[in-house]
Enzyme design. Structure first.
Site, PDB file in Angstrom:
ATOM      1  N   GLU A  57       0.826  -1.210   0.000  1.00  0.00           N
ATOM      2  CA  GLU A  57       0.000   0.000   0.000  1.00  0.00           C
ATOM      3  C   GLU A  57       0.859   1.258   0.000  1.00  0.00           C
ATOM      4  OE1 GLU A  57      -2.456  -0.990   3.408  1.00  0.00           O
ATOM      5  OE2 GLU A  57      -0.980  -0.123   4.760  1.00  0.00           O
ATOM      6  N   CYS A  88       3.338  33.687   8.856  1.00  0.00           N
ATOM      7  CA  CYS A  88       3.851  34.515   9.930  1.00  0.00           C
ATOM      8  C   CYS A  88       4.630  33.709  10.949  1.00  0.00           C
ATOM      9  CB  CYS A  88       2.658  35.205  10.591  1.00  0.00           C
ATOM     10  SG  CYS A  88       3.045  36.884  10.956  1.00  0.00           S
TER      11      CYS A  88
HETATM   12  N1  LLP Z   1       0.208   2.294   5.052  1.00  0.00           N
HETATM   13  C1  LLP Z   1       0.174   2.763   6.299  1.00  0.00           C
HETATM   14  C2  LLP Z   1      -0.457   1.974   7.355  1.00  0.00           C
HETATM   15  C3  LLP Z   1       0.731   4.008   6.595  1.00  0.00           C
HETATM   16  O1  LLP Z   1       0.707   4.460   7.837  1.00  0.00           O
HETATM   17  C4  LLP Z   1       1.318   4.765   5.553  1.00  0.00           C
HETATM   18  C5  LLP Z   1       1.868   6.086   5.808  1.00  0.00           C
HETATM   19  C6  LLP Z   1       1.314   4.236   4.250  1.00  0.00           C
HETATM   20  C7  LLP Z   1       0.765   2.987   4.046  1.00  0.00           C
HETATM   21  C8  LLP Z   1       1.907   4.957   3.084  1.00  0.00           C
HETATM   22  O2  LLP Z   1       3.257   5.193   3.254  1.00  0.00           O
HETATM   23  P1  LLP Z   1       4.143   5.824   2.065  1.00  0.00           P
HETATM   24  O3  LLP Z   1       4.234   4.805   0.967  1.00  0.00           O
HETATM   25  O4  LLP Z   1       3.462   7.066   1.615  1.00  0.00           O
HETATM   26  O5  LLP Z   1       5.457   6.088   2.703  1.00  0.00           O
HETATM   27  N2  LLP Z   1       3.484  12.828   6.538  1.00  0.00           N
HETATM   28  C9  LLP Z   1       4.731  12.105   6.434  1.00  0.00           C
HETATM   29  C10 LLP Z   1       4.494  10.670   6.044  1.00  0.00           C
HETATM   30  C11 LLP Z   1       3.562   9.933   6.969  1.00  0.00           C
HETATM   31  C12 LLP Z   1       3.311   8.530   6.539  1.00  0.00           C
HETATM   32  C13 LLP Z   1       2.176   7.976   7.302  1.00  0.00           C
HETATM   33  N3  LLP Z   1       1.824   6.646   6.952  1.00  0.00           N
HETATM   34  C14 LLP Z   1       5.616  12.816   5.424  1.00  0.00           C
HETATM   35  O6  LLP Z   1       5.178  13.813   4.844  1.00  0.00           O
HETATM   36  O7  LLP Z   1       6.758  12.428   5.202  1.00  0.00           O
END
Ligand code: LLP
Length: 487
Positions: free
Chosen positions: A319, A390
């Site tokens: 995912e 700001c």
């Molecule tokens: N599955 C689960 C259970 C997750 O918690 C996440 C991301 C994903 C899949 C997808 O992960 P990805 O492939 O996008 O790395 N806001 C942070 C990233 C938080 C990720 C949260 N969970 C940032 O901007 O780096």
């Protein structure tokens, strides 16, 4: 040189290809992502549309979505899964970026969807996404969210705690249904990434730890609850991971757990979701594995680990969010104020910042930028790109080499497709940007720009306050409208 665009997209002329090559020197070795290229006037073109045209039509700040790039990433993942591990499913992690239009695109590309809130679920359902292909995540799903998921027929629930096992059992019983579940486990693997986006370590608010026996206890509990059907195990070890090794380790740890489950309960769980986490290129220093490399490492490891333990091959679920959508996004800003502090620093301010990109302040994230209307100009100075919000911390990029930036220039920041729009705020009551998809020379809105009207749409002036304003108006003799506001 780092950024030679050897994988130039189809349809690129030799001249454009060479300009792109040239370009990659200008952006410090950063190869322009997706369909980005530079025309003879030195204007950045994405999805076949000149960014100057986008700015004229839609204004700035503007999130631009390179649809062809997103589609090609979906296809790369799917093709690799089909080749290396056919018994698999690809879900898109909606938290990275979700709109009803994107949901339609996911449908067309044949992906499932991971949602983590009632709002993401609602977005998917509203756009016509089949609930059976949705997986519901969250470490604290509310009863209302569980109700929406249960009644709409969501395919899998990823249960995160003992508390939730019992709540979901009660609710499934109440709605006279059975919830198909995975248990989220914390495998104790620490991926090398920022601590705020690490999730696989033991001390985590997510999941059941494997090492202290809680994960096994959760399996045993789930198996006796009559309205839950345990289908598999889920783990997610972090985000922006730039190596395949943690995924290989994860597969070993989870295969061992499947064997433990079989030994102690007799159950063979048939689904294994390894989460997302693959990183992308933000700067020329980032060198992530290709999705197909990651899939191959996982598939090889899973086959080996299962064989060693005489386990049947489970269905593999991935995912990813960021690695599908991250490099498909870029943000356009208009350059405004320039402030030179002699001997210290030159600030070039743009009309967006931490409200449309909170990642710099949150994770010290680094980005690559360029002047999108002057891509072929030589860099002349080192400046710091400041946002308009700001807070002193509202800096987008420190110490970047650019041509001398003038008011009205367009600044492009690359790789802003994941966790930008989805994490945007209205800080300082600044309306959130629009998002457009560009594809084969056409540009269409995915999200409209917010208006000032939108900002006050949900505000209410309590009746008592209106009386005060009315009284004040009577006293001053000035004219007020029905809300008691001065006209
Ligand atoms: N599955 C689960 C259970 C997750 O918690 C996440 C991301 C994903 C899949 C997808 O992960 P990805 O492939 O996008 O790395 N806001 C942070 C990233 C938080 C990720 C949260 N969970 C940032 O901007 O780096």
């Amino acid at each position: 040189m780092n950024g030679v665009p050897i994988d130039a997209p189809l349809g690129v002329t030799y001249h454009e290809f060479m300009v792109n090559l040239e370009r990659s020197y200008h952006v410090a070795g950063f190869r322009l992502p997706g369909t980005c290229r530079v025309n003879e006037q030195g204007t950045l073109v994405v999805g076949g549309v000149e960014v100057t045209n986008l700015v004229q039509r839609f204004g700035t700040p503007l999130y631009v979505f390179d649809e062809a790039h997103f589609r090609s990433r979906c296809r790369e993942y799917r093709a690799a899964l089909a080749r290396f591990y056919p018994q698999s499913r690809l879900l898109y992690a909606g938290k990275a970026c979700l709109t009803t239009g994107l949901v339609r695109l996911l449908l067309q590309e044949g992906l499932g969807l991971d949602v983590v809130s009632g709002g993401e679920l609602y977005t998917a359902l509203k756009a016509g996404f089949p609930a059976a292909n949705i997986v519901m995540h969250g470490n604290n799903k509310t009863p209302e969210e569980l109700e929406l998921a249960l009644t709409s027929g969501v395919g899998r629930f990823v249960v995160d705690s003992f508390d939730e096992l019992d709540l979901l059992e009660q609710m499934a019983a109440r709605f006279n249904t059975t919830a198909e579940i995975w248990l989220r486990v914390t495998p104790g693997i620490e991926a090398h990434t920022h601590s705020h986006i690490q999730t696989g370590q033991i001390d985590s608010k997510f999941g059941f730890p494997l090492v202290n026996g809680q994960a096994l206890a959760a399996v045993q509990r789930a198996l006796v609850l009559p309205h839950l059907r345990l289908r598999g195990i889920h783990a997610h070890i972090g985000s922006q991971i730039l190596e395949t090794e943690p995924f290989r380790l994860l597969v070993g740890v989870l295969a061992e757990f499947l064997a433990t489950v079989r030994a102690s309960t007799g159950q063979v769980l048939s689904e294994l979701d390894l989460g997302g986490g693959l990183g992308i290129r933000y700067t020329e220093a980032d060198d992530p594995p290709a999705p197909s490399d990651m899939v191959q490492v996982i598939a090889t490891a899973l086959e080996r680990e299962c064989k060693e333990r005489e386990l049947p091959l489970p269905q593999l679920v991935l995912e990813p969010g960021r690695s599908l959508v991250g490099e498909a996004g870029l943000t356009l800003y208009t350059v405004g104020t320039r402030k030179e502090i002699p001997g210290v620093r030159t600030y070039v301010s743009v009309d967006g910042g931490m409200a449309d990109n909170p990642r710099v302040a949150l994770y010290q994230a680094e980005y690559t930028c360029a002047l999108a209307n002057r891509m072929l100009d030589e860099p002349e100075e080192t400046v710091t790109i400041a946002g308009r919000f700001c807070e002193s911390g509202d800096i987008l990029i420190k110490d970047v080499r650019l041509p001398r930036a003038r008011r009205g220039d367009i600044l492009v920041v690359f790789s802003t497709g994941a966790y930008h729009y989805s994490m945007a705020s209205n800080y300082n009551r600044v309306p959130r940007p629009a998002m457009v998809t560009v594809y084969e020379g056409e540009a269409d809105l995915l999200v409209e720009r917010e208006t000032y009207e939108d900002l006050t749409r949900l505000d209410r002036i309590p009746a008592r306050y209106r009386k005060w304003a009315a009284a004040e108006a009577a006293a001053s003799g000035s004219y007020r409208n029905e809300d008691g506001l001065a006209r």
